[in-house]
Scaffold this active site. Structure first.
Site, PDB file in Angstrom:
ATOM      1  N   THR A  70     -29.238 -19.799 -68.745  1.00  0.00           N
ATOM      2  CA  THR A  70     -28.365 -18.695 -69.105  1.00  0.00           C
ATOM      3  C   THR A  70     -28.207 -18.099 -67.703  1.00  0.00           C
ATOM      4  OG1 THR A  70     -28.714 -18.852 -71.181  1.00  0.00           O
ATOM      5  CG2 THR A  70     -27.855 -16.947 -70.330  1.00  0.00           C
ATOM      6  N   GLU A 112     -38.008 -19.399 -73.738  1.00  0.00           N
ATOM      7  CA  GLU A 112     -40.012 -18.877 -74.530  1.00  0.00           C
ATOM      8  C   GLU A 112     -40.001 -17.938 -74.373  1.00  0.00           C
ATOM      9  OE1 GLU A 112     -40.777 -21.308 -70.034  1.00  0.00           O
ATOM     10  OE2 GLU A 112     -39.532 -19.746 -69.786  1.00  0.00           O
ATOM     11  N   SER A 134     -36.813 -21.663 -69.542  1.00  0.00           N
ATOM     12  CA  SER A 134     -35.814 -19.941 -69.615  1.00  0.00           C
ATOM     13  C   SER A 134     -34.956 -19.704 -68.374  1.00  0.00           C
ATOM     14  CB  SER A 134     -36.127 -19.204 -70.132  1.00  0.00           C
ATOM     15  OG  SER A 134     -37.615 -19.243 -71.011  1.00  0.00           O
ATOM     16  N   ARG A 135     -34.467 -20.484 -67.420  1.00  0.00           N
ATOM     17  CA  ARG A 135     -33.383 -20.201 -66.369  1.00  0.00           C
ATOM     18  C   ARG A 135     -32.077 -20.237 -66.596  1.00  0.00           C
ATOM     19  NH1 ARG A 135     -31.911 -24.221 -63.395  1.00  0.00           N
ATOM     20  NH2 ARG A 135     -31.382 -23.235 -61.394  1.00  0.00           N
ATOM     21  N   GLY A 163     -30.542 -28.783 -76.740  1.00  0.00           N
ATOM     22  CA  GLY A 163     -30.666 -27.891 -78.177  1.00  0.00           C
ATOM     23  C   GLY A 163     -30.765 -27.171 -78.189  1.00  0.00           C
ATOM     24  N   ALA A 198     -26.671 -11.156 -69.716  1.00  0.00           N
ATOM     25  CA  ALA A 198     -28.044 -11.880 -70.556  1.00  0.00           C
ATOM     26  C   ALA A 198     -29.117 -12.371 -69.317  1.00  0.00           C
ATOM     27  CB  ALA A 198     -27.082 -13.427 -71.072  1.00  0.00           C
ATOM     28  N   LYS A 199     -29.961 -12.792 -69.965  1.00  0.00           N
ATOM     29  CA  LYS A 199     -31.269 -12.888 -69.166  1.00  0.00           C
ATOM     30  C   LYS A 199     -32.127 -14.490 -70.169  1.00  0.00           C
ATOM     31  CE  LYS A 199     -34.610  -9.484 -69.849  1.00  0.00           C
ATOM     32  NZ  LYS A 199     -35.685  -9.097 -69.102  1.00  0.00           N
ATOM     33  N   GLY A 200     -32.432 -15.487 -69.568  1.00  0.00           N
ATOM     34  CA  GLY A 200     -32.881 -16.347 -70.692  1.00  0.00           C
ATOM     35  C   GLY A 200     -34.301 -15.981 -71.623  1.00  0.00           C
ATOM     36  N   GLY A 249     -28.119 -25.383 -76.735  1.00  0.00           N
ATOM     37  CA  GLY A 249     -26.384 -24.492 -76.917  1.00  0.00           C
ATOM     38  C   GLY A 249     -26.461 -23.830 -75.742  1.00  0.00           C
TER      39      GLY A 249
END
Ligand code: FES
Ligand code: FES
Lengths: 160, 768
Positions: free
Chosen positions: B538, B721, B535-536, B494, B716-718, B496
């Site tokens: 991306t 969360e 959050s890893r 979900g 970018a980063k995650g 994306g």
């Protein structure tokens, strides 16, 4: 114990029949006999709206609706909503354009409820939308986008 | 492996940064998206679980005969049956402590004890209802602080998995419920406390909550001909393969794990959940086996850690925090799951995003007789933030300093060492705080009201480290007709990821993101990925995808050279392949892999030069309205701001931030797994309330600040969360601002507020 009966009903515009046991719910029959997976059991208690199906023009919780009662009804599921394979219903389009879902598990239920809301109210306010759809849960919490999608769908339907 | 230095090229106006709809949008609005929930296989049996009704006890007798006698029942299995196919039936990511079915002992109410398999789920369910068990009940431990020193032990002996070298010292430890004690020491906290002008100490608690993905846990195993295929709603297919192969003593290539879309995960569908059970059952039955949990059963699978947090700060005359000590007890439930990692990772940042020279921190993973606790959207960061941001607010109030000014005065900035000693980099903490303040109109006074309805506002900010070191591998396959497949183990639940990863690949390959097909996790096909968690993706998978695309580009160039095509001819790769193979044939395959640098924290001091690949940062602001006669309250405004680096797909990102914040709003104001004597009393949507449309704050703002992660893919980063971190304390601080009464425990309910108002009297001095 379980007894069986044959029910004849209309499914997404086609006459069908099914042999169903007394314990079977509408969502199970759609899944097991007709390979329709869009209404899906989540809470199983009538509390989340994931299993929403339209029966005789009214949204029902498919997890609680006994399949034995289907005889003579007209059933619509999410799979029957798009007018063609390459064309979507305006509500479906609006949900895509507004980004009104993440995992998508709740989405068919929201779309069918929105369809029904817009049939009753062509121009719902934010508040109308929130109240009408409050029985549908979205754990990804796409709620702001869902409200936007319903308004967009209303505009699309009024325009076309 | 050393840290790779990645040069990020200038961003062409192209695929990255576009707000395209999810690639699978049409499948999701037509109800045709594929979930394991929908799947069935020919000859498949359905399993129903018989669960323990007591929280702790020895199994004296298990009566399976009545269930076996039910017509249509294929098999009834308990642990002895499982042992016939898996000799050592214990699993877990950190500790091999969890039996596939209860093994002589039950450790929580709801623990699986036996399973019935039948052709139809309703028959299995009926038969499971006929199973009975006799137990010799043992005293239980439920509270994390009590369990820490209790003489009742959930496990006789600790069994750390060999895969976590930093747990090796715990092997064979007996007579303890503490699965891991992480400690951090920086500077000299004792001396700093002694020298401090003010010392403040507070205790906080957070409650157990559950992920409740709307697609409940579900797995299918199909064992035949000496190999096994699992179709499972899992966030980490590679881990599932490795762990199942270990249990079976098979090479990885005999275990295939496939994952379609997930109907939500949120950290719940990690590691092993139903996979080991269905594997064993399918091996015994020699037929495919599916187990789908009900929503109610999900509450017996995994939950977010409840925590008790003691926090103490020393402050000098000028209002600078000079020392902080924290002690955190994590209620890990009966099996460790990933709790030890939560304990450690959340420990890194438990002192908050402040520049404090002297920090002393202990974080304990504690076994109790409850549902096992694992990861839930934040790896413990929301729990610790509840404590440190409430504490911070209370100190500011006591010192008579504005809450925002006090935070700014103490904030940690890039270039300064964080509590672990790691120098902060690319963490836009200050920008996030500024933006929250701006969106809250912090400089403009708020009308608080004097009658029955009172208003208040609060802010909070937090951060988190990212689990490390972890690996992602990506593969790009360019087909001879010019189209492209992207093979990744990242699970789209979900968030994306399919869309974002396609955008990253498209950017490098100069294709349209929409034209790329993302091949879903299938361990026979897609390369290794540690998991879709924390959050890893991306950052890690995004980098691997970028490298894979660059590799493909290099191979295109090499092919052009081989064919004698001039470098600037811009011939499409399909044409190059046609020239090489003289027909539409062949592939160009690009591979990329990524593991960020990491420096293991010192066992004694928790110090590390590089403790996290990047920092997740989230800030929140809330306004509330409270009826002081009933305690009834509304969050009228909620602002959430995150640092996500550069946005790959701004619209998807904004939705993700908003979704995470609403989820945390539920964890703040209503959700609470209530236990009485070790029994869960509200495990269903009838009694456990998650947010609905009517819970939306009237003003609800979610934003990210301009920032850039120097080594992230396109900056970018995650982000999955970040906006869970600070929501709870922002709301708690707003409540205190409105009524002058402090709540120290989550959730913040009308009852709790009403009770606090009665206890304190309106307008009483709250800040003790
Ligand atoms: S599954 Fe029917 S309402 Fe939730
Ligand atoms: S989109 Fe995931 S539950 Fe609604």
């Amino acid at each position: 114990m379980s007894t069986e009966r044959t029910v004849r009903f209309s499914l997404n515009g086609r006459a069908v029949k099914a042999h169903v046991a007394s314990h079977e719910s509408l969502v199970q029959v759609l899944r097991d006999r007709f390979d329709l997976f869009g209404s899906r059991e989540s809470c199983g208690q009538g509390l989340c709206g994931c299993c929403t199906v339209i029966v005789d023009g009214k949204p029902v919780s498919g997890c609680l609706y006994l399949a034995s009662f289907l005889d003579g009804t007209s059933v619509q599921t999410i799979e029957g909503l798009a007018p063609a394979d390459d064309r979507l219903d305006p509500v479906q389009e609006a949900f895509i354009e507004a980004g009104a879902f993440q995992c998508g598990f709740c989405t068919p239920g929201f779309i069918l409820m929105t369809k029904h809301l817009l049939a009753e109210n062509r121009a719902p306010s934010d508040d109308d939308i929130r109240h009408y759809l409050t029985g549908n849960l979205c754990r990804c919490s796409a709620y702001p986008e869902i409200v936007a999608a319903v308004k967009l769908a209303a505009t699309k339907q009024r325009g076309g | 492996m050393a840290s790779q230095t990645l040069t990020t090229p200038a961003m062409p106006a192209g695929q990255v940064g576009r707000s395209i709809p999810r690639l699978e949008a049409a499948a999701k609005v037509t109800g045709r998206a594929e979930y394991v929930h929908n799947m069935s296989l020919p000859g498949m049996l359905h399993g129903k679980i018989f669960r323990s009704v007591i929280p702790h006890g020895k199994i004296k007798h298990l009566d399976l005969d009545a269930a076996r006698a039910v017509e249509g029942v294929f098999l009834v299995a308990a642990i002895d049956d499982i042992r016939k196919v898996i000799a050592h039936p214990y699993y877990g990511p950190a500790f091999h402590d969890q039996p596939i079915l209860a093994d002589g002992k039950v450790r929580y109410a709801g623990e699986p004890v036996a399973v019935v398999l039948a052709d139809e789920a309703h028959i299995a369910e009926e038969a499971a209802g006929l199973i009975s068990a006799e137990y010799e009940e043992l005293p239980g431990v439920y509270d994390e602080v009590e369990a820490h020193g209790a003489q009742v032990f959930v496990h006789d002996e600790l069994k750390p998995a060999a895969t976590f070298p930093d747990l090796a010292h715990l092997l064979g430890r007996r007579d303890t419920n503490v699965a891991l004690d992480f400690q951090l020491r920086r500077g000299d906290a004792d001396a700093a406390f002694a020298a401090a002008e003010h010392v403040f100490e507070h205790h906080f608690r957070t409650q157990p909550t559950m992920h409740t993905p709307l697609e409940p846990f579900v797995s299918i195993a199909d064992a035949s001909g000496g190999s096994l295929t699992l179709h499972t709603a899992s966030q980490n297919p590679s881990f599932v393969r490795i762990e199942i192969a270990r249990l079976l003593g098979w090479p990885e290539n005999r275990v295939r794990v496939k994952v379609p879309y997930l109907g939500g995960g949120f950290g719940g569908k990690l590691y092993i959940k139903l996979e080991a059970l269905v594997t064993a059952l399918s091996l015994i039955a020699r037929r495919p086996v599916k187990i789908s949990l009900t929503m109610q059963e999900q509450f017996f699978m995994v939950m977010r850690h409840a925590a008790t947090i003691r926090i103490k700060s020393g402050v000098d005359k000028s209002g600078r925090i000079t020392a902080r000590s924290c002690e955190v007890w994590w209620n890990g439930g009966a099996y460790a799951d990933i709790g030890p990692r939560v304990t450690q990772k959340a420990g890194f940042t438990a002192a908050g995003p402040y520049d404090i020279d002297n920090v002393e921190l202990n974080s304990y993973a504690v076994y109790t007789n409850r549902t096992p606790a694992g990861a839930l959207r934040g790896f413990g960061a929301p729990q610790t933030c509840w404590a440190y941001e409430t504490h911070t607010d209370m100190i500011a109030a006591k010192l008579g300093i504005d809450q925002l000014a006090f935070r700014r005065m103490n904030l940690l900035h890039d270039g300064r060492p964080q509590a672990t000693g790691t120098i902060l980099r690319d963490a836009a903490i200050d920008k996030v705080l500024d933006r929250v303040a701006e969106r809250m109109n912090w400089g403009t006074p708020l009308e608080r009201g004097t009658g029955r309805i009172r208003r208040g506002r609060g802010i909070a900010i937090g951060f988190k480290g990212i689990t490390a070191p972890t690996t992602s591998v990506a593969m790009i396959n360019l087909y001879a007709d010019g189209s492209c497949g992207l093979y990744i183990g990242t699970v789209d639940m979900g968030q994306g990821s399919d869309t974002c990863m396609a955008q990253i690949a498209a950017e490098v390959l100069n294709l349209d993101a929409e034209s790329i097909k993302v091949i879903h996790p299938d361990t026979d096909v897609t390369p290794y990925d540690m998991g879709t968690l924390g959050s890893r993706s991306t950052f890690h998978m995004g980098t691997a995808v970028r490298l894979a695309a660059l590799d493909a580009n290099q191979k295109i160039a090499a092919l052009a050279e081989e064919l004698g095509v001039p470098p600037n001819s811009n011939l499409p790769f399909s044409e190059l392949l046609r020239r090489k193979y003289r027909m539409q044939a062949g592939n160009i395959i690009g591979i990329g892999s990524f593991i960020p640098g990491y420096d293991k924290p010192d066992q004694e001091t928790g110090q590390s030069a590089n403790v996290t690949p990047f920092w997740g940062v989230g800030g929140s602001g809330a306004e509330v309205e409270i009826d002081i006669e009933t305690g009834e309250f509304k969050v009228t405004k909620l602002v959430n701001v995150a640092d996500v680096g550069a946005a790959i797909n701004p619209k998807l990102l904004a939705a993700q931030l908003s979704g995470a914040a609403i989820m945390q709003l539920g964890f703040t104001t209503s959700e609470n797994m209530l236990y009485r004597d070790g029994q869960l009393t509200n495990g269903s949507f009838a009694d456990y309330k998650i947010p609905c449309l009517l819970d939306m704050p009237a003003v609800f703002i979610n934003e990210f600040v301009e920032s850039r992660q120097h080594d992230g893919p396109f900056g970018a980063k995650g982000a999955g969360e970040s906006t869970t971190i600070a929501v709870s304390p922002a709301i708690g601080n707003a409540i205190a601002d409105a009524i002058g009464v402090r709540l120290m425990d989550l959730p913040l309910t009308a009852e709790a507020i009403h009770g606090a108002i009665l206890a304190a009297g309106i307008g009483g001095d709250d800040e003790h």
